[in-house]
Design a protein around this motif. Structure first.
Motif, PDB file in Angstrom:
ATOM      1  N   VAL A 149       0.759  -1.297   0.080  1.00  0.00           N
ATOM      2  CA  VAL A 149      -0.050   0.078   0.012  1.00  0.00           C
ATOM      3  C   VAL A 149       0.887   1.298  -0.149  1.00  0.00           C
ATOM      4  O   VAL A 149       0.545   2.132  -0.710  1.00  0.00           O
ATOM      5  N   VAL A 150       1.799   1.131   0.922  1.00  0.00           N
ATOM      6  CA  VAL A 150       2.915   2.384   0.776  1.00  0.00           C
ATOM      7  C   VAL A 150       3.513   2.578  -0.564  1.00  0.00           C
ATOM      8  O   VAL A 150       3.677   3.697  -1.113  1.00  0.00           O
ATOM      9  N   MET A 151       4.102   1.534  -1.108  1.00  0.00           N
ATOM     10  CA  MET A 151       4.848   1.483  -2.258  1.00  0.00           C
ATOM     11  C   MET A 151       3.668   1.896  -3.444  1.00  0.00           C
ATOM     12  O   MET A 151       4.264   2.800  -4.261  1.00  0.00           O
ATOM     13  N   ALA A 152       2.547   1.796  -3.432  1.00  0.00           N
ATOM     14  CA  ALA A 152       1.605   2.352  -4.331  1.00  0.00           C
ATOM     15  C   ALA A 152       1.451   3.845  -4.272  1.00  0.00           C
ATOM     16  O   ALA A 152       1.415   4.225  -5.214  1.00  0.00           O
ATOM     17  N   GLY A 153       1.379   4.011  -2.866  1.00  0.00           N
ATOM     18  CA  GLY A 153       1.234   5.590  -2.786  1.00  0.00           C
ATOM     19  C   GLY A 153       2.258   6.281  -3.293  1.00  0.00           C
ATOM     20  O   GLY A 153       2.025   7.471  -3.610  1.00  0.00           O
ATOM     21  N   VAL A 154       3.559   5.916  -3.221  1.00  0.00           N
ATOM     22  CA  VAL A 154       4.628   6.620  -3.886  1.00  0.00           C
ATOM     23  C   VAL A 154       4.427   7.008  -5.327  1.00  0.00           C
ATOM     24  O   VAL A 154       5.016   7.806  -5.741  1.00  0.00           O
TER      25      VAL A 154
END
Length: 166
Positions: A60-65
């Motif tokens: 989820v964090v990697m997608a937000g980047v």
């Protein structure tokens, strides 16, 4: 006969602003898809193994980047469009358009990959914890695709302004 202070191509800024919008919109679409798809996997996995939820937030964090990459290119492009300060030609507009499309579409593709891998990966990790490192490596390679788009976008946007000798 009216005189115009603008020297350059009248339609060129349209293509430049379209590039800025494309970078942000497509990157955010990838970020949204990756976040949603991975989030569904985290929620599904969290029902059976709630202790792994925080560890499974990585996709989820990697997608937000990905949205940040699009924002960076959109800001670079929009600050480069100032026809009153210096002439803005079609070459510049097309350079900015291609910059935005390169970053945006790479972000969209990376978001789709992160979403699919993140969803399946966190579910598989709940059943077999040894898969966590493999999932992270696949996510890193998917994120690298967006990073390539960001780098190419920066290079292409730096070409704007080089169409004519000053």
């Amino acid at each position: 006969m009216a005189t115009s202070v603008f020297s350059g191509d009248e339609t060129a800024p349209f293509f430049g602003f379209l590039g800025a919008a494309a970078a942000l919109v497509f990157s955010c679409m990838g970020a949204a898809y990756g976040t949603a798809k991975s989030g569904v996997g985290v929620a599904s996995m969290g029902v059976m193994r709630p202790e792994l939820v925080m560890k499974s937030i990585v996709p989820v964090v990697m997608a937000g980047v990905l949205g940040i990459y699009g924002l960076i290119i959109a800001v670079i492009i929009s600050t480069g469009i100032n026809p009153k300060a210096k002439p803005y030609f079609l070459f510049d507009g097309y350079a900015h358009l291609s910059s935005g499309l390169a970053c945006g579409l790479a972000g969209l593709a990376a978001g789709m990959a992160i979403g699919i891998v993140g969803d399946a990966g966190v579910r598989a990790n709940a059943q077999q914890p040894k898969l966590f490192v493999g999932m992270i490596l696949i996510l890193i390679f998917a994120e690298a695709l967006a990073l390539y788009g960001l780098i190419v976008g920066i290079i292409l946007s730096s070409r704007a302004g080089q169409s004519r000798a000053d």
